[in-house]
Design an enzyme around this catalytic site. Structure first.
Site, PDB file in Angstrom:
ATOM      1  N   HIS A 254       0.905  -1.229  -0.006  1.00  0.00           N
ATOM      2  CA  HIS A 254      -0.094   0.159  -0.050  1.00  0.00           C
ATOM      3  C   HIS A 254       1.026   1.319  -0.024  1.00  0.00           C
ATOM      4  O   HIS A 254       1.919   1.069   0.725  1.00  0.00           O
ATOM      5  CB  HIS A 254      -0.855  -0.146   1.196  1.00  0.00           C
ATOM      6  CG  HIS A 254      -1.469  -1.327   1.457  1.00  0.00           C
ATOM      7  ND1 HIS A 254      -2.712  -1.583   0.512  1.00  0.00           N
ATOM      8  CD2 HIS A 254      -1.682  -2.291   2.538  1.00  0.00           C
ATOM      9  CE1 HIS A 254      -3.013  -2.848   1.054  1.00  0.00           C
ATOM     10  NE2 HIS A 254      -2.546  -3.031   2.231  1.00  0.00           N
ATOM     11  N   GLU A 292      -3.918  -3.563  -4.308  1.00  0.00           N
ATOM     12  CA  GLU A 292      -5.345  -3.518  -4.475  1.00  0.00           C
ATOM     13  C   GLU A 292      -6.043  -2.093  -3.986  1.00  0.00           C
ATOM     14  O   GLU A 292      -6.779  -2.131  -3.183  1.00  0.00           O
ATOM     15  CB  GLU A 292      -5.949  -4.617  -3.219  1.00  0.00           C
ATOM     16  CG  GLU A 292      -5.260  -5.064  -1.841  1.00  0.00           C
ATOM     17  CD  GLU A 292      -5.678  -4.136  -0.942  1.00  0.00           C
ATOM     18  OE1 GLU A 292      -6.040  -3.066  -0.815  1.00  0.00           O
ATOM     19  OE2 GLU A 292      -5.524  -4.489   0.332  1.00  0.00           O
TER      20      GLU A 292
END
Length: 338
Positions: A254, A292
């Site tokens: 992330h 994601e």
């Protein structure tokens, strides 16, 4: 002359390669150790010794030679080096992985895709790949036992194109709390991370991540000035694992860039290459890097796709609809690496 910093050998000596139009000169602690004539062809650079090669030249010093050869021309996919006159040097360099092939005539070949997988001097901490394989179970998944997180700096890489150094270091919940708190409370960041809050909550979040074997929170810096937060993780035991067939050593990340002057397409290729490079060379068994992002983070996903990531599908987490993006190891090192 090259802009690359010296390559430091295990015994402390430093190797530097000086580039000219039709030759490369390798220096060891400032003294010429070998000079090579350079012949450029499409996709390939051929090097041949000019004069004798110093018998004291260690094979590891050839790293500096190859680094300059690949850095100075992004179109070069292969470097061939005629080393018939130095068979011991050639054999040692082949064993170190600097060259992928070495034939009976003493011709050695290095490929871009393999060369930049070597740790060089990029890693500032022991690699995760040194940790032995031992299976365990967590989050209902069997996976390798993960190594403890290193403290302090883990990766450092000089960027000749901007004359700055990119580095990553493990988060310090006390020293980095103020900047982390500031970034998370920015409206732009909170839109995607949904983590605005007080310092106590943010400190607790960082402490929990540091205690979690599957995650590795990092601060990214340009010339040691913090610019962003990076959260590496092992995919097999992460929340993403039910949505694709994760290998034992797949990793994910992330990211957020908190400082305004480091945002935008100009800096993006520099830090995305850096964090992906770190995650791959830290663990040679890692085959892919996944992400994601929220599907409405369209610009970020487009940047990722422009730099080697492939959007595989969209899927639903409880808290967001996400895009599965994947960077394959061979694609990165062959096309988008150093």
């Amino acid at each position: 002359m090259t802009n690359l910093p010296p390559h430091t050998l295990s015994d402390g000596r430093q190797a530097v390669c000086l580039a000219e139009t039709d030759s490369l000169t390798l220096l060891l602690d400032g003294a010429p150790a070998a000079r090579f004539a350079a012949v450029r062809e499409p996709g390939q650079l051929s090097l041949a010794p000019q004069g004798e090669i110093s018998p004291l030249l260690p094979a590891a010093a050839l790293y500096a030679l190859l680094a300059e050869a690949f850095r100075s021309d992004g179109d070069v996919r292969r470097v061939s080096l005629a080393l018939a006159a130095a068979p011991r040097l050639a054999a040692d360099a082949h064993r170190l992985g600097l060259f992928q092939t070495l034939d009976a005539a003493g011709d050695a070949v290095a490929t871009r895709a393999a060369f930049w997988q070597l740790p060089g001097n990029f890693l500032s901490a022991p690699a995760s790949g040194l940790f032995p394989a031992s299976l365990t179970v967590s989050n209902h998944h069997q996976h390798p036992l993960r190594p403890p997180k290193p403290r302090g700096e883990v990766y450092r890489r000089y960027l000749p194109e901007i004359g700055e150094t990119l580095s990553f270091r493990t988060v310090d919940p006390e020293a980095d709390l103020d900047v982390f708190h500031d970034w998370m409370n920015q409206q732009r960041v909170d839109h995607f991370w949904e983590m605005a809050g007080d310092k106590e909550a943010h400190a607790d979040y960082l402490r929990k991540l540091l205690a979690d074997p599957h995650s590795h929170p990092l601060i990214g810096c340009f010339d040691d000035v913090p610019f962003g937060y990076f959260e590496g993780y092992w995919a097999k035991e992460d929340r993403i694992s039910p949505f694709y067939d994760a290998d034992d050593y797949d990793r994910g990340c992330h990211v957020l860039v908190g400082e305004a002057r480091y945002r935008g397409p100009g800096r993006f290729p520099l830090w995305i290459r850096g964090i992906v490079h770190y995650l791959f060379i830290d663990e040679p068994r890692c085959r892919r890097i996944v992400g994601e992002p929220r599907v409405d983070n369209v610009r970020f996903i487009e940047h990722l796709q422009n730099h080697g990531f492939v959007k595989r599908k969209e899927f639903d987490f409880p808290h967001k609809r996400a895009a599965l993006v994947v960077m394959e190891r061979d694609v990165f090192f062959d096309q988008f690496g150093l």
